[in-house]
Design an enzyme around this catalytic site. Structure first.
Site, short mmCIF file in Angstrom:
data_model
loop_
_atom_site.label_atom_id
_atom_site.label_comp_id
_atom_site.label_asym_id
_atom_site.label_seq_id
_atom_site.Cartn_x
_atom_site.Cartn_y
_atom_site.Cartn_z
N ASP A 195 36.93 42.96 30.80
CA ASP A 195 35.68 43.68 30.96
C ASP A 195 36.01 44.99 31.67
O ASP A 195 37.19 45.34 31.83
CB ASP A 195 34.64 42.83 31.70
CG ASP A 195 34.98 42.58 33.16
OD1 ASP A 195 36.05 43.01 33.64
OD2 ASP A 195 34.16 41.92 33.84
N HIS A 196 35.00 45.71 32.08
CA HIS A 196 35.20 47.01 32.73
C HIS A 196 36.00 46.88 34.03
O HIS A 196 36.84 47.73 34.33
CB HIS A 196 33.86 47.69 32.99
CG HIS A 196 32.91 46.84 33.77
ND1 HIS A 196 32.22 45.77 33.21
CD2 HIS A 196 32.54 46.87 35.07
CE1 HIS A 196 31.47 45.19 34.12
NE2 HIS A 196 31.64 45.84 35.27
N CYS A 233 39.06 40.06 34.33
CA CYS A 233 37.78 40.59 34.78
C CYS A 233 37.89 40.80 36.30
O CYS A 233 39.00 40.82 36.82
CB CYS A 233 36.62 39.68 34.40
SG CYS A 233 36.57 38.04 35.15
N THR A 293 37.12 38.86 38.93
CA THR A 293 37.70 37.71 39.63
C THR A 293 38.51 36.81 38.72
O THR A 293 39.28 35.98 39.20
CB THR A 293 36.61 36.84 40.27
OG1 THR A 293 35.77 36.32 39.22
CG2 THR A 293 35.78 37.63 41.28
N GLY A 307 34.68 34.28 35.54
CA GLY A 307 33.79 34.31 34.39
C GLY A 307 34.55 34.19 33.08
O GLY A 307 34.16 33.44 32.17
N MET A 308 35.66 34.92 32.98
CA MET A 308 36.48 34.86 31.77
C MET A 308 36.99 33.44 31.54
O MET A 308 36.97 32.94 30.42
CB MET A 308 37.67 35.82 31.86
CG MET A 308 37.30 37.29 31.78
SD MET A 308 36.80 37.74 30.12
CE MET A 308 37.00 39.52 30.19
N HIS A 358 52.78 22.18 32.96
CA HIS A 358 52.04 20.93 33.04
C HIS A 358 50.79 20.90 32.17
O HIS A 358 50.42 19.83 31.68
CB HIS A 358 51.61 20.65 34.48
CG HIS A 358 52.77 20.45 35.39
ND1 HIS A 358 52.61 20.01 36.69
CD2 HIS A 358 54.11 20.62 35.22
CE1 HIS A 358 53.80 19.92 37.27
NE2 HIS A 358 54.72 20.29 36.39
N HIS A 361 53.05 14.96 30.44
CA HIS A 361 52.03 16.00 30.38
C HIS A 361 51.39 16.06 29.00
O HIS A 361 50.22 16.41 28.87
CB HIS A 361 52.62 17.35 30.77
CG HIS A 361 53.29 17.32 32.11
ND1 HIS A 361 52.59 17.18 33.28
CD2 HIS A 361 54.59 17.39 32.45
CE1 HIS A 361 53.43 17.17 34.30
NE2 HIS A 361 54.66 17.28 33.82
#
Length: 151
Positions: free
Chosen positions: A10-11, A67, A69, A72-73, A100, A135
Protein backbone atom coordinates in the site's frame (compact mmCIF):
# COMPACT_ATOMS: atom_id res chain seq x y z
CA UNK A 1 16.27 -21.04 -12.05
CA UNK A 2 15.46 -18.13 -9.76
CA UNK A 3 12.13 -17.96 -7.99
CA UNK A 4 9.37 -15.72 -9.30
CA UNK A 5 8.35 -13.07 -6.79
CA UNK A 6 4.95 -11.37 -6.74
CA UNK A 7 5.16 -8.17 -4.72
CA UNK A 8 2.72 -5.53 -3.56
CA UNK A 9 2.32 -2.73 -1.08
CA UNK A 10 0.00 0.00 0.00
CA UNK A 11 1.12 3.64 0.16
CA UNK A 12 2.86 3.15 3.53
CA UNK A 13 4.93 0.29 2.14
CA UNK A 14 5.63 1.80 -1.29
CA UNK A 15 9.13 3.06 -0.49
CA UNK A 16 10.22 -0.27 1.04
CA UNK A 17 8.65 -2.19 -1.85
CA UNK A 18 10.62 -0.06 -4.32
CA UNK A 19 13.84 -0.79 -2.41
CA UNK A 20 13.07 -4.52 -2.26
CA UNK A 21 12.36 -4.67 -6.00
CA UNK A 22 15.75 -3.09 -6.71
CA UNK A 23 17.51 -5.62 -4.47
CA UNK A 24 15.55 -8.56 -5.87
CA UNK A 25 16.34 -7.61 -9.46
CA UNK A 26 20.03 -7.31 -8.61
CA UNK A 27 19.85 -10.89 -7.31
CA UNK A 28 18.25 -12.07 -10.55
CA UNK A 29 14.71 -12.67 -9.30
CA UNK A 30 11.80 -12.34 -11.72
CA UNK A 31 9.41 -9.71 -10.30
CA UNK A 32 5.68 -9.15 -10.76
CA UNK A 33 4.72 -5.82 -9.16
CA UNK A 34 1.00 -5.75 -8.35
CA UNK A 35 0.97 -2.18 -7.01
CA UNK A 36 0.62 0.33 -5.61
CA UNK A 37 2.78 2.52 -7.79
CA UNK A 38 2.98 5.72 -5.70
CA UNK A 39 2.62 7.03 -2.17
CA UNK A 40 -0.97 8.12 -2.84
CA UNK A 41 -3.32 6.58 -0.27
CA UNK A 42 -4.85 3.23 -1.25
CA UNK A 43 -6.56 0.37 0.56
CA UNK A 44 -4.26 -2.57 1.26
CA UNK A 45 -6.87 -5.32 0.89
CA UNK A 46 -7.23 -5.49 -2.92
CA UNK A 47 -3.45 -5.50 -3.36
CA UNK A 48 -2.97 -8.25 -0.78
CA UNK A 49 -5.75 -10.25 -2.42
CA UNK A 50 -4.21 -9.88 -5.89
CA UNK A 51 -0.74 -10.93 -4.73
CA UNK A 52 -2.11 -13.87 -2.72
CA UNK A 53 -4.34 -15.12 -5.56
CA UNK A 54 -1.44 -14.91 -8.01
CA UNK A 55 0.75 -16.98 -5.67
CA UNK A 56 -2.07 -19.46 -4.93
CA UNK A 57 -2.54 -20.05 -8.67
CA UNK A 58 1.13 -20.82 -9.35
CA UNK A 59 3.26 -22.93 -6.98
CA UNK A 60 6.43 -21.60 -8.62
CA UNK A 61 5.78 -18.11 -7.20
CA UNK A 62 6.29 -16.59 -3.77
CA UNK A 63 4.78 -13.33 -2.55
CA UNK A 64 5.97 -10.32 -0.60
CA UNK A 65 3.57 -7.75 0.86
CA UNK A 66 4.42 -4.51 2.65
CA UNK A 67 2.12 -2.09 4.44
CA UNK A 68 2.56 0.09 7.51
CA UNK A 69 2.65 -2.76 10.01
CA UNK A 70 2.26 -5.83 7.79
CA UNK A 71 -0.74 -6.88 9.87
CA UNK A 72 -3.51 -5.92 7.46
CA UNK A 73 -1.71 -7.47 4.51
CA UNK A 74 -1.17 -10.74 6.39
CA UNK A 75 -4.80 -10.93 7.50
CA UNK A 76 -6.12 -10.39 3.97
CA UNK A 77 -3.59 -12.68 2.27
CA UNK A 78 -4.45 -15.51 4.66
CA UNK A 79 -8.09 -15.38 3.54
CA UNK A 80 -7.00 -16.80 0.17
CA UNK A 81 -6.97 -20.63 0.08
CA UNK A 82 -3.51 -22.20 -0.28
CA UNK A 83 -1.81 -19.12 1.18
CA UNK A 84 0.35 -19.27 4.27
CA UNK A 85 1.27 -15.64 4.83
CA UNK A 86 3.59 -14.84 7.70
CA UNK A 87 4.19 -11.47 9.32
CA UNK A 88 7.93 -11.22 9.96
CA UNK A 89 10.05 -8.51 11.55
CA UNK A 90 13.13 -10.49 12.64
CA UNK A 91 15.67 -12.83 11.06
CA UNK A 92 14.88 -15.90 13.17
CA UNK A 93 11.21 -15.83 12.18
CA UNK A 94 12.13 -15.29 8.52
CA UNK A 95 13.98 -18.59 8.53
CA UNK A 96 11.54 -20.50 10.75
CA UNK A 97 8.45 -19.55 8.77
CA UNK A 98 9.91 -21.10 5.62
CA UNK A 99 11.46 -24.14 7.32
CA UNK A 100 8.49 -25.04 9.51
CA UNK A 101 5.43 -23.41 7.93
CA UNK A 102 6.39 -23.39 4.25
CA UNK A 103 5.08 -19.82 4.12
CA UNK A 104 4.50 -18.67 0.56
CA UNK A 105 3.81 -15.00 1.29
CA UNK A 106 6.06 -12.78 3.41
CA UNK A 107 4.45 -9.74 5.06
CA UNK A 108 6.39 -6.88 6.59
CA UNK A 109 5.71 -3.46 8.09
CA UNK A 110 7.51 -0.44 6.70
CA UNK A 111 6.69 1.55 9.84
CA UNK A 112 8.15 -1.22 12.00
CA UNK A 113 11.46 -2.06 10.28
CA UNK A 114 13.87 -0.29 7.95
CA UNK A 115 14.11 -1.12 4.24
CA UNK A 116 17.58 -2.61 4.88
CA UNK A 117 16.16 -4.92 7.56
CA UNK A 118 13.30 -5.76 5.21
CA UNK A 119 15.83 -6.85 2.61
CA UNK A 120 17.76 -8.98 5.14
CA UNK A 121 14.51 -10.67 6.13
CA UNK A 122 13.40 -11.19 2.53
CA UNK A 123 16.81 -12.56 1.55
CA UNK A 124 16.82 -15.14 4.35
CA UNK A 125 13.19 -16.02 3.67
CA UNK A 126 13.80 -16.51 -0.06
CA UNK A 127 16.90 -18.65 0.46
CA UNK A 128 15.42 -20.94 3.12
CA UNK A 129 13.78 -24.21 2.08
CA UNK A 130 10.91 -26.05 3.73
CA UNK A 131 12.15 -28.90 5.95
CA UNK A 132 9.23 -31.24 5.30
CA UNK A 133 9.06 -34.26 7.63
CA UNK A 134 6.85 -33.65 10.66
CA UNK A 135 6.18 -30.14 9.34
CA UNK A 136 4.54 -31.58 6.22
CA UNK A 137 1.85 -33.20 8.37
CA UNK A 138 1.16 -29.87 10.06
CA UNK A 139 0.86 -28.03 6.75
CA UNK A 140 -1.41 -30.77 5.41
CA UNK A 141 -3.71 -30.29 8.40
CA UNK A 142 -4.16 -26.64 7.36
CA UNK A 143 -4.80 -27.62 3.72
CA UNK A 144 -7.35 -30.25 4.78
CA UNK A 145 -9.15 -27.72 6.95
CA UNK A 146 -9.32 -25.23 4.07
CA UNK A 147 -10.67 -27.90 1.72
CA UNK A 148 -13.33 -29.13 4.13
CA UNK A 149 -14.48 -26.06 6.07
CA UNK A 150 -18.18 -25.47 5.87
CA UNK A 151 -18.91 -29.05 4.76
Amino acid sequence: MQKKIVIGSDHAGFSMKTYLIKQLKQQGFCIEDKGTYSEDAVDFSPIAQLVAETVADDDSKLGILVCGTGIGMSIMANKVPKIRASLVHDLFSAKATREHNNANVLCMGARVISPAMGWEIASIWLHTEFLGGKHERRIQYIADYEANKGK
